[in-house]
Write an enzyme that holds these catalytic residues in place. Structure first.
Site, mmCIF file in Angstrom:
data_model
loop_
_atom_site.group_PDB
_atom_site.id
_atom_site.type_symbol
_atom_site.label_atom_id
_atom_site.label_comp_id
_atom_site.label_asym_id
_atom_site.label_seq_id
_atom_site.Cartn_x
_atom_site.Cartn_y
_atom_site.Cartn_z
ATOM 1 N N SER A 217 -3.482 4.689 3.290
ATOM 2 C CA SER A 217 -3.780 3.597 2.365
ATOM 3 C C SER A 217 -2.493 2.862 1.968
ATOM 4 O O SER A 217 -1.812 2.325 2.819
ATOM 5 C CB SER A 217 -4.526 4.152 1.147
ATOM 6 O OG SER A 217 -5.053 3.122 0.348
ATOM 7 N N ASP A 343 -14.659 -0.529 5.743
ATOM 8 C CA ASP A 343 -13.804 -0.162 4.612
ATOM 9 C C ASP A 343 -13.747 -1.310 3.602
ATOM 10 O O ASP A 343 -13.229 -2.385 3.907
ATOM 11 C CB ASP A 343 -12.400 0.153 5.125
ATOM 12 C CG ASP A 343 -11.459 0.674 4.040
ATOM 13 O OD1 ASP A 343 -11.818 0.620 2.857
ATOM 14 O OD2 ASP A 343 -10.357 1.128 4.406
ATOM 15 N N HIS A 372 -13.160 4.258 3.388
ATOM 16 C CA HIS A 372 -11.732 4.283 3.071
ATOM 17 C C HIS A 372 -11.279 5.732 2.943
ATOM 18 O O HIS A 372 -11.685 6.456 2.035
ATOM 19 C CB HIS A 372 -11.478 3.531 1.755
ATOM 20 C CG HIS A 372 -10.020 3.368 1.438
ATOM 21 N ND1 HIS A 372 -9.221 2.504 2.146
ATOM 22 C CD2 HIS A 372 -9.227 3.960 0.506
ATOM 23 C CE1 HIS A 372 -7.984 2.553 1.650
ATOM 24 N NE2 HIS A 372 -7.963 3.440 0.665
#
Length: 409
Positions: A217, A343, A372
């Site tokens: 991320s 996502d 995600h």
């Protein structure tokens, strides 16, 4: 396909047997209910196999890197079967922290002094019991950067540490600063000074050990920005990033949609505010913390705190600098990027397919589902995920066959 048909036949046979023995009267007793259940199960299975379970899309800027991945990382060519009862993106994202196991890992913490006098905390997993690399001076090292509010205790971190332990590698997790030192400072995706300090420290400590890095991320965004700025001037042999947000403007806009704001944005904002609150006595000398604590979204938090802390004239300037999509053309180290098309943190239309095609050092692996940092698979996804398998194969390929990636141009 034979195994799939066989499994489905076994499933329907067992389900029929259960219903016939447990439900004797009423709707099911007449056989209508059983037919409905079996019909729905068959329809759902067909939909899942046709529309949900798909091979990922592999995109690379050069044939050499593409072929390397095909040969050394067979997972990139395999069909990804998301957990059949929770393949929807938001469900995958929300459930992963709760359903995946947390392997036991004992870290060794070290504080590294930053250039401004602050301290950077890193957690080491030395893997001194390594059978494949018993010599610590040459034992491969993997550096990991967690997500926005992540730590070395996140399930996705612990799973990748376990994968590295199996390979015999050393692991280092970068824990972000939180206002320590004479100059109050936290972290952001655009600033890579602390990352550079940690990489230099590891390289000087184990000069003969090959090193690669993985980012999740925001950690992946930071790694991509670092590579874009450093070009070839880095000791990293390869990089893999998961669920990175490539265009911060698009990411924040997606997270501000009503449902996603409710499920994710508000929670992450509160986590960021909690981090600020822990160091309030230091930070309030320089910032309007009361104003920061009233932020309702990540964008408002960044406008009131992050962009100001790092000296950007406006929040738009910060978001532009933090977006890795603008630096991909300068990446000179093999980098594999795994994203899910569903996502909500990194919407599919913002995944930099065209930019990747222009750089032979880059490759994108895009799954239809996964959410995600989700990528759950299996009936009950307690153990490794698709993401973990991609990491393990790529890490091994870079460390053991990285010589084939020296000149991708």
């Amino acid at each position: 396909m034979i195994s799939l048909d066989l499994n489905f036949n076994i499933l329907t046979r067992d389900l029929s047997h259960y219903l016939e023995n447990q439900v004797k009267v009423g709707l099911f007793g007449s056989g209508v209910g059983l037919s409905l259940v079996l019909g729905f199960s068959a329809a759902y299975t067909c939909y899942y196999l046709i529309s949900v379970a798909k091979k990922p899309q592999l995109i690379s800027g050069g044939k050499k890197f593409y072929q390397f991945l095909k040969e050394q990382c067979p997972v990139v060519s395999e069909t990804y079967y998301p957990t059949f009862w929770c393949w929807e993106s938001r469900i995958q994202t929300l459930l992963r922290p709760f359903v995946t196991a947390k392997p036991g890992v004992v870290y060794r913490n070290e504080l590294i002094k930053a250039a401004d006098g602050g301290q950077i905390s890193v957690d080491w997993f030395d893997n001194d019991d390594s059978l494949f690399h018993p010599d610590p001076t040459t034992r491969p090292t993997v550096l990991l950067l967690p997500g926005l509010t992540g730590t070395s205790r996140e399930s996705y971190i612990l799973h990748m540490v376990q994968q590295s332990r199996d390979l015999g590698y050393r692991w280092v997790v970068l824990a972000k600063r939180a206002g320590c030192g004479p100059t109050p400072r936290t972290y952001c995706a655009a600033n890579t000074e602390d990352l550079e300090t940690v990489i230099d420290h590891i390289q000087k400590t184990y000069e003969a050990a090959p090193m690669m890095a993985a980012g999740v991320s925001m950690g992946g965004m930071m790694l991509a920005n670092y590579l874009g700025r450093k070009g070839r001037k880095t000791c990293l042999k390869g990089v893999i990033v998961f669920s990175a947000g490539w265009d911060v403007f698009e990411c924040t806009a997606s997270l501000e949609k009503p449902l996603d704001r409710f499920l994710f944005n508000s929670y992450l904002t509160s986590c960021l505010q909690a981090s600020v609150h822990r160091h309030r006595p230091v930070l309030e000398k320089c910032y309007d913390i009361d104003h920061v604590m009233k932020a309702k979204t990540i964008r408002e938090f960044d406008e009131r705190f992050t962009s100001i802390m790092f000296g950007y004239p406006t929040n738009d300037d910060y978001y532009r600098d933090a977006s890795p999509v603008h630096k991909l053309k300068s990446v000179q180290v093999p980098m594999l990027c795994l994203n899910a098309a569903d996502d909500v943190f990194s919407p599919s239309h913002a995944i930099p397919v065209e930019a990747v095609k222009q750089n032979p050092n880059l490759a994108l692996l895009i799954t239809c589902h996964g959410g995600h940092i989700g990528f759950l698979e299996g009936l009950w996804p307690r153990q490794s995920t698709y993401m973990d398998r991609v990491f393990k194969q790529f890490a091994k390929a870079v460390i053991e066959e990285g010589g084939r990636l020296k000149d991708l141009s």
